[in-house]
Design a protein around this motif. Structure first.
Motif, PDB file in Angstrom:
ATOM      1  N   PRO A   1      -7.854   7.052  -3.231  1.00 19.95           N
ATOM      2  CA  PRO A   1      -7.702   6.132  -4.165  1.00 19.95           C
ATOM      3  C   PRO A   1      -6.181   6.084  -4.599  1.00 19.95           C
ATOM      4  O   PRO A   1      -5.960   4.631  -5.019  1.00 19.95           O
ATOM      5  N   CYS A   2      -5.305   5.874  -4.213  1.00 18.31           N
ATOM      6  CA  CYS A   2      -3.539   6.095  -4.166  1.00 18.31           C
ATOM      7  C   CYS A   2      -3.516   5.085  -3.651  1.00 18.31           C
ATOM      8  O   CYS A   2      -2.448   4.681  -2.958  1.00 18.31           O
ATOM      9  N   GLN A   3      -4.470   4.473  -2.285  1.00 12.16           N
ATOM     10  CA  GLN A   3      -4.556   3.702  -1.276  1.00 12.16           C
ATOM     11  C   GLN A   3      -4.391   2.655  -1.825  1.00 12.16           C
ATOM     12  O   GLN A   3      -5.130   1.276  -0.684  1.00 12.16           O
ATOM     13  N   LYS A   4      -4.992   1.876  -2.924  1.00 11.91           N
ATOM     14  CA  LYS A   4      -5.565   1.030  -3.021  1.00 11.91           C
ATOM     15  C   LYS A   4      -4.569   0.084  -3.009  1.00 11.91           C
ATOM     16  O   LYS A   4      -3.177   0.204  -4.090  1.00 11.91           O
TER      17      LYS A   4
ATOM     18  N   LYS B   1      -5.899   6.333 -11.165  1.00 13.51           N
ATOM     19  CA  LYS B   1      -4.358   6.682 -11.360  1.00 13.51           C
ATOM     20  C   LYS B   1      -4.792   7.773 -10.096  1.00 13.51           C
ATOM     21  O   LYS B   1      -5.397   8.283  -9.285  1.00 13.51           O
ATOM     22  N   CYS B   2      -3.340   7.383  -9.480  1.00 10.25           N
ATOM     23  CA  CYS B   2      -2.427   8.388  -8.355  1.00 10.25           C
ATOM     24  C   CYS B   2      -1.432   9.858  -8.499  1.00 10.25           C
ATOM     25  O   CYS B   2      -0.694   9.429  -9.962  1.00 10.25           O
ATOM     26  N   ARG B   3      -2.248  10.767  -8.417  1.00  8.80           N
ATOM     27  CA  ARG B   3      -0.985  12.208  -8.492  1.00  8.80           C
ATOM     28  C   ARG B   3       0.052  12.098  -6.716  1.00  8.80           C
ATOM     29  O   ARG B   3       0.663  13.259  -7.054  1.00  8.80           O
ATOM     30  N   TRP B   4       0.159  11.161  -6.995  1.00 13.08           N
ATOM     31  CA  TRP B   4       1.339  11.275  -5.286  1.00 13.08           C
ATOM     32  C   TRP B   4       2.885  10.837  -6.057  1.00 13.08           C
ATOM     33  O   TRP B   4       2.909  10.197  -6.982  1.00 13.08           O
ATOM     34  N   LYS B   5       3.788  12.407  -5.756  1.00 15.92           N
ATOM     35  CA  LYS B   5       4.371  12.218  -6.188  1.00 15.92           C
ATOM     36  C   LYS B   5       5.302  10.799  -5.554  1.00 15.92           C
ATOM     37  O   LYS B   5       6.673  11.256  -4.317  1.00 15.92           O
TER      38      LYS B   5
ATOM     39  N   VAL C   1       1.071  -1.174   0.281  1.00 17.06           N
ATOM     40  CA  VAL C   1      -0.007   0.198  -0.373  1.00 17.06           C
ATOM     41  C   VAL C   1       0.585   1.051  -0.308  1.00 17.06           C
ATOM     42  O   VAL C   1       2.094   1.960   0.602  1.00 17.06           O
ATOM     43  N   ARG C   2       0.551   1.995  -0.920  1.00 17.01           N
ATOM     44  CA  ARG C   2       1.445   3.464  -0.814  1.00 17.01           C
ATOM     45  C   ARG C   2       0.856   4.305   0.599  1.00 17.01           C
ATOM     46  O   ARG C   2      -0.329   4.600   0.667  1.00 17.01           O
ATOM     47  N   GLY C   3       1.907   4.559   1.295  1.00 11.33           N
ATOM     48  CA  GLY C   3       1.866   5.316   2.197  1.00 11.33           C
ATOM     49  C   GLY C   3       2.337   4.395   3.438  1.00 11.33           C
ATOM     50  O   GLY C   3       1.791   3.362   3.100  1.00 11.33           O
ATOM     51  N   MET C   4       1.983   4.871   4.544  1.00  9.99           N
ATOM     52  CA  MET C   4       2.584   4.872   6.197  1.00  9.99           C
ATOM     53  C   MET C   4       1.608   4.331   6.394  1.00  9.99           C
ATOM     54  O   MET C   4       0.492   5.367   7.442  1.00  9.99           O
ATOM     55  N   VAL C   5       1.130   3.113   6.646  1.00 14.54           N
ATOM     56  CA  VAL C   5      -0.060   2.771   7.435  1.00 14.54           C
ATOM     57  C   VAL C   5       0.390   2.267   8.562  1.00 14.54           C
ATOM     58  O   VAL C   5       0.871   0.992   8.670  1.00 14.54           O
ATOM     59  N   SER C   6      -0.694   2.365   9.948  1.00 12.89           N
ATOM     60  CA  SER C   6      -0.424   2.242  11.115  1.00 12.89           C
ATOM     61  C   SER C   6      -0.085   0.529  11.504  1.00 12.89           C
ATOM     62  O   SER C   6      -2.092  -0.227  10.784  1.00 12.89           O
ATOM     63  N   PRO C   7       0.112  -0.696  12.081  1.00 11.89           N
ATOM     64  CA  PRO C   7       0.238  -1.136  11.920  1.00 11.89           C
ATOM     65  C   PRO C   7      -1.287  -2.357  13.107  1.00 11.89           C
ATOM     66  O   PRO C   7      -1.775  -2.618  12.430  1.00 11.89           O
ATOM     67  N   ARG C   8      -1.744  -1.098  13.999  1.00  8.70           N
ATOM     68  CA  ARG C   8      -2.822  -0.996  14.241  1.00  8.70           C
ATOM     69  C   ARG C   8      -3.945  -1.290  13.017  1.00  8.70           C
ATOM     70  O   ARG C   8      -5.099  -2.443  13.106  1.00  8.70           O
TER      71      ARG C   8
END
Length: 490
Positions: A389-392, A423-427, A350-357
């Protein structure tokens, strides 16, 4: 006369000498004992730090021995499998996946006689006895519930020897046999145990009972309890004509025997529809024992039939059945990816930092028993498939598992499942650039004899473009799943 007197004098002297010797030895023993007692008292003084450590170690040893593992083996288990002649042609393929002729013992109980082939790897098949004498008044259910509820009792009447546990399942239940043995080995088979789990559906549990073991998930009854059930079950069934199914009739009889349900959450009813990725991708920290309702969920591996999918999963389980579907979490802090490993099944990035919880919670890739996407319908916490959408997630399914004898490591290869992503616009770098993930792991057949804990996951240096390398193994002392991005670290 003189000789006689001298002889008596010598004997008297010897007696006194022996008496004084005994007194001396007794005195020395008392001194030694008192000194030992004093030393022990000093060692156990609460202000003595060394003694505190020693006491903690002793307490740990006692704790280890206070939870014995009973030497239950597959040969001690007898299976009673409830089947339908109308579905037998398809359902028997599920049984073939886990049944081991010559190792497993038990019987399929069916409503009408079916054709069998001699070369098929299946249990013996028996037609259930007539149950027309029993009343059944539930308008929503069918009378087959009475027949199925008697599977345990009818199995007991066959006279199997050296039995410790009777395990009930449906013809569409698949067992991970090694994990079933591991779970039952925790319990004293000479006592009364009724072991199983609830439904994933909160509404189903409300309608029936949270104290009931769902029969499709499978449940286990210790042999002495099965004997007691067999003696009274027919009388018990007559008292509950209005109940819907077979498993609630079993639970009603258990209530009359004063035996509660012992829950083991690795038995899975799967009262859901759709994709099991969310459930198997975030499996609880418990052995995966069974899977059920396989006709109404999607194949667990895309591009395969359900039977092929399950065979594929069981192939991975051969290398480390205790760890199958167990979750590990790690982070690629440079690329800001959260990585969720379900060993032997799938890896999600997954893009991004998602917590273990949050990653602990299953994603709602499935619908509830009433085919609705309702987050309040489950008996556990869930999370949406994506909050942005970017976190699919990008899903890599297990494609091959082998064992490297030289390194004593299991090597699993997980391949990206090609599907459309919004489509994801995250850099940030996209996980779609990774084609395969290679996972190295040590076998850990004794993991459930320790306190429950997830394995730790570590990213290894990449040696091939388009390939990520992971190490999944027991956590080191002091190891923490840090999830803060390296870019935001001061």
């Amino acid at each position: 006369m003189l000789t006689t007197t001298t002889h008596r004098s010598t004997l008297t002297t010897l007696r006194y000498s022996f008496f004084y010797l005994l007194i001396t030895l007794l005195f020395i023993y008392l001194l030694y004992s008192s000194k030992l007692l004093l030393n022990q008292t000093e060692c156990r003084h609460p202000n003595n730090p060394l003694s505190v450590t020693e006491n903690l170690l002793n307490d740990t040893d006692l704790a280890r021995t206070s939870s014995p593992v009973f030497d239950t083996d597959l040969k001690h288990i007898v299976f009673g499998i409830a089947a339908s002649s109308g579905l037998w042609r398809w359902r028997k393929e599920y049984i073939k996946l886990w049944w081991r002729p010559g190792e497993t013992r038990g019987t399929v109980w069916i409503d009408n006689q079916v054709r069998t082939n001699k070369n098929e790897s299946l249990p013996e098949i028996h037609v259930s006895r007539d149950t027309s004498r029993f009343r059944y008044t539930n308008r929503q259910g069918t009378r087959s519930a009475i027949r199925i509820s008697r599977v345990v009792s009818e199995t007991m009447k066959l006279g199997f020897e050296d039995v410790r546990w009777v395990v009930m399942g449906d013809d569409d239940t698949v067992f991970i046999l090694e994990n079933l043995v591991r779970v039952l080995s925790k319990y004293n088979h000479e006592q009364y145990y009724y072991i199983g789990s609830s439904s994933e559906s909160h509404v189903q549990n409300i309608f029936f009972s949270y104290s009931m073991a769902y029969g499709g998930a499978g449940f286990a009854i210790s042999y002495p309890l099965a004997l007691e059930l067999e003696k009274m079950q027919d009388r018990c069934i007559q008292r509950y004509p209005s109940l819907y199914g077979s498993d609630d009739r079993i639970q009603a009889c258990m209530a009359e025997l004063n035996v509660p349900l012992t829950k083991e959450i690795g038995f899975h009813q799967f009262d859901v529809y759709g994709n099991l990725l969310g459930l198997l991708g975030s499996h609880p920290v418990a052995p995966l024992v069974s899977l059920h309702h396989l006709d109404i969920v999607d194949p667990i591996f895309p591009g395969m039939t359900q039977t092929e999918s399950l065979r594929h999963l069981l192939e991975a389980a051969k290398y480390d059945s205790a760890s199958i579907a167990q979750q590990s979490i790690c982070y690629d802090k440079t690329r800001e990816w959260s990585i969720l490993v379900s060993w032997g099944f799938a890896i999600q990035i997954v893009r991004g930092m998602v917590s273990p919880r949050e990653l602990d919670y299953p994603t709602r890739t499935f619908l509830n028993w009433y085919k609705k996407l309702d987050y309040m319908a489950y008996s556990f916490n869930t999370r949406p498939v994506t909050r942005h959408p970017c976190q699919k997630s990008f899903v890599f399914y297990m494609s091959r598992t082998t064992y490297d004898k030289s390194r004593k490591k299991i090597i699993g290869i997980y391949t990206l499942h090609k599907e459309r992503h919004p489509k994801c616009r995250w850099k940030m770098e996209s996980p779609e650039k990774i084609d395969n993930i290679v996972v190295l792991k040590s076998p850990n057949s004794h993991r459930w004899q320790k306190a429950p804990r997830k394995d730790c996951c570590r990213i290894l240096p990449a040696t091939k473009k388009g390939t990520m390398y992971l190490w999944v193994d027991g956590c080191r002392k002091g190891e923490v799943v840090e999830w803060q991005s390296s870019k935001s670290t001061p």
